[in-house]
Design a protein around this motif. Structure first.
Motif, mmCIF file in Angstrom:
data_model
loop_
_atom_site.group_PDB
_atom_site.id
_atom_site.type_symbol
_atom_site.label_atom_id
_atom_site.label_comp_id
_atom_site.label_asym_id
_atom_site.label_seq_id
_atom_site.Cartn_x
_atom_site.Cartn_y
_atom_site.Cartn_z
ATOM 1 N N LEU A 223 0.825 -1.210 0.000
ATOM 2 C CA LEU A 223 0.000 0.000 0.000
ATOM 3 C C LEU A 223 0.857 1.257 0.000
ATOM 4 O O LEU A 223 0.439 2.295 -0.531
ATOM 5 C CB LEU A 223 -0.925 -0.009 1.218
ATOM 6 N N ALA A 224 2.050 1.181 0.568
ATOM 7 C CA ALA A 224 2.946 2.340 0.563
ATOM 8 C C ALA A 224 3.430 2.665 -0.834
ATOM 9 O O ALA A 224 3.850 3.804 -1.099
ATOM 10 C CB ALA A 224 4.134 2.081 1.484
ATOM 11 N N ALA A 342 9.590 -0.445 3.105
ATOM 12 C CA ALA A 342 10.124 -1.222 4.224
ATOM 13 C C ALA A 342 9.812 -0.560 5.556
ATOM 14 O O ALA A 342 9.492 -1.235 6.543
ATOM 15 C CB ALA A 342 11.625 -1.405 4.054
ATOM 16 N N VAL A 343 9.892 0.762 5.614
ATOM 17 C CA VAL A 343 9.600 1.473 6.863
ATOM 18 C C VAL A 343 8.134 1.288 7.250
ATOM 19 O O VAL A 343 7.809 0.979 8.403
ATOM 20 C CB VAL A 343 9.946 2.967 6.724
ATOM 21 N N VAL A 344 7.225 1.438 6.291
ATOM 22 C CA VAL A 344 5.794 1.295 6.585
ATOM 23 C C VAL A 344 5.470 -0.145 6.979
ATOM 24 O O VAL A 344 4.738 -0.395 7.949
ATOM 25 C CB VAL A 344 4.964 1.738 5.362
ATOM 26 N N GLY A 345 5.994 -1.113 6.232
ATOM 27 C CA GLY A 345 5.704 -2.507 6.546
ATOM 28 C C GLY A 345 6.246 -2.935 7.890
ATOM 29 O O GLY A 345 5.539 -3.592 8.679
ATOM 30 N N ALA A 346 7.484 -2.563 8.185
ATOM 31 C CA ALA A 346 8.071 -2.928 9.474
ATOM 32 C C ALA A 346 7.337 -2.248 10.626
ATOM 33 O O ALA A 346 7.169 -2.845 11.707
ATOM 34 C CB ALA A 346 9.551 -2.566 9.487
ATOM 35 N N SER A 347 6.880 -1.024 10.429
ATOM 36 C CA SER A 347 6.138 -0.328 11.489
ATOM 37 C C SER A 347 4.806 -1.021 11.773
ATOM 38 O O SER A 347 4.411 -1.171 12.940
ATOM 39 C CB SER A 347 5.901 1.128 11.086
#
Length: 448
Positions: A223-224, A342-347
């Motif tokens: 989605l990001a 990666a930042v959005v998914g990991a968060s």
């Protein structure tokens, strides 16, 4: 012939000529990339297999970790059913495994059935599959516009992660899930959005049978990358249709299982939190456990394996936290590479576990450790000298806290004060030396 025409023909001839053995620069880069890929995979595979063999020999071939013991027993039942020509449906797999999360025992059973081997053969095959995550990290770095050195470093860091090596050797699922996530992120970055949607939906469906929180990571990362453009319409339709047909029928029963799952005996898995679950929403004092646990300075007679094996991975995780803010800001600005996704998914992945397991999700944190290391290597704008100075200062502060609290390192008050004074002096020397080095390398203003 006119002199100008002669010179033009000569110039064209010289452009067409090429010395023997010379190749285009793109060909040289491809050869170097292929060689680095082989090296990264060879190192990761060799290390994974060696650790698997070492742990297997030290444990006498038995799965001592509770979850691993369950996986071995369930996969043995599945293999016996296959060898007895018994067709297995979803209900029969769930009954044999004893849980709706039958994906990983089924994968172990496939490895045992194909190799005609036992627990060691399955762990070896799974370790080789987990080692491919290093290749995916290497490719992600190249696709994100990083050079061969950073890409190689990223692949080797993921392939030699102490936490993943431990869990792979114990026959657990974390290394395989990390590899699946990295390959899915690579496909999201390289492929068209519609094809990335198809691949991500397949990965999400797989994760729903292994670890549903990982599916949340992949969905958030996809989605990001979505944009309000015409070419993204087909991918959005694919996601909507696949969600209605494949994901929701599987997701609804999993949500219904939340009331019966337990973090540990007597502590149900829910989003209300509680002291037993160390939920950070209700107990923010456990934030230190999330960031610094399992505490390496607690090594002593009270600790036992496999927690001691995690201390090296914990030190790397703590060191990467010093570089995380700078690297994450740079990664968030990268919308074409893997950075923001990666930042959005990991968060999203971290938020799910913080709201349920709380601070004590060390196994599940292995994926976050690899993601953070990958982002630090790819997007850290600092020079190696400045990065190491920041890490040294941060580790010095953590070491001071550890020395004060550990009864094994400093058993008496005088030893605590002495250790803190010595570390404060060492930290002052490091800071002074770092400032002097920075001033020496700072460009001077030459005035005329």
């Amino acid at each position: 012939m006119h002199p100008e025409k002669r010179s033009e023909e000569a110039g064209s001839l010289t452009l067409l000529r090429r010395p023997d053995g010379a190749r285009p620069r793109t060909s040289e880069k491809r050869i170097a990339s292929a060689a680095d890929t082989l090296v990264v995979f060879a190192v990761a595979a060799l290390l994974h297999v060696c650790v698997v063999l070492l742990v297997h020999s030290q444990t006498y071939g038995h799965a001592l970790f509770p979850d691993a013991w369950g996986y071995e027993l369930a996969s043995d039942r599945i293999v016996m059913a296959w060898r007895g020509d018994s067709p297995l449906e979803t209900r029969s797999l769930s009954s044999l495994v004893g849980s709706a999360m039958w994906g990983y025992p089924a994968i172990i059973a496939v490895c045992r059935f194909v190799t005609d081997g036992g627990w060691l053969a399955a762990k070896t095959v799974l370790a080789l599959l987990a080692a491919t995550g290093a290749v995916a990290a290497y490719k992600l770095a190249l696709v994100s516009g990083r050079g061969l050195k950073r890409a190689t470093a990223a692949g080797l860091l993921v392939g030699t992660s102490p936490s993943l090596l431990l869990w792979d050797a114990w026959g657990l699922k974390d290394g395989l899930l990390t590899s699946l996530v990295l390959w899915s992120l690579l496909f999201q970055v390289r492929a068209r959005f519609s094809l990335a949607c198809v691949a991500t939906v397949l990965s999400i469906c797989t994760c729903l049978y292994i670890r549903p929180a990982t599916a949340l990571l992949l969905a958030a990362a996809l989605l990001a990358r979505a944009r309000f453009r015409r070419e993204y319409l087909l991918g959005s339709l694919i996601i909507a249709g696949a969600t209605a047909v494949f994901i929701l029928p599987r997701l609804l029963p999993l949500i219904g299982l939340l009331d019966v799952l337990e973090i540990k005996e007597g502590t149900p898995l829910d989003f209300t939190g509680g002291y037993g679950s160390q939920n950070l929403l209700s107990n923010p004092q456990y934030l230190v456990t999330l960031l610094l646990g399992p505490f390496p300075w607690m090594y002593g007679p009270g600790t036992a394996s496999p927690e001691r094996w995690l201390y090296l991975g914990t030190v790397i995780w703590i060191a990467s936290l010093a570089l995380a803010p700078t690297a994450l800001r740079k990664a968030w600005a990268d919308t074409t590479g893997v950075g923001r996704a990666a930042v959005v998914g990991a968060s999203a992945y971290a938020a799910m576990y913080i709201a349920t397991f709380g601070s004590s999700f060390y196994r599940q944190r292995s994926l976050l450790e690899c993601m953070l290391l990958l982002l630090v290597v790819l997007y850290l704008p600092l020079s190696p000298a400045r990065a190491m100075m920041r890490v040294h200062v941060w580790l010095g502060l953590i070491a001071a806290v550890a020395v004060v609290h550990s009864p094994h390192l400093t058993p008496t008050p005088w030893s605590k004060w002495l250790a803190v004074g010595a570390m404060g002096l060492a930290l002052t020397v490091v800071l002074v030396y770092g400032f002097r080095q920075g001033a020496a390398h700072r460009p001077r203003d030459h005035r005329t």
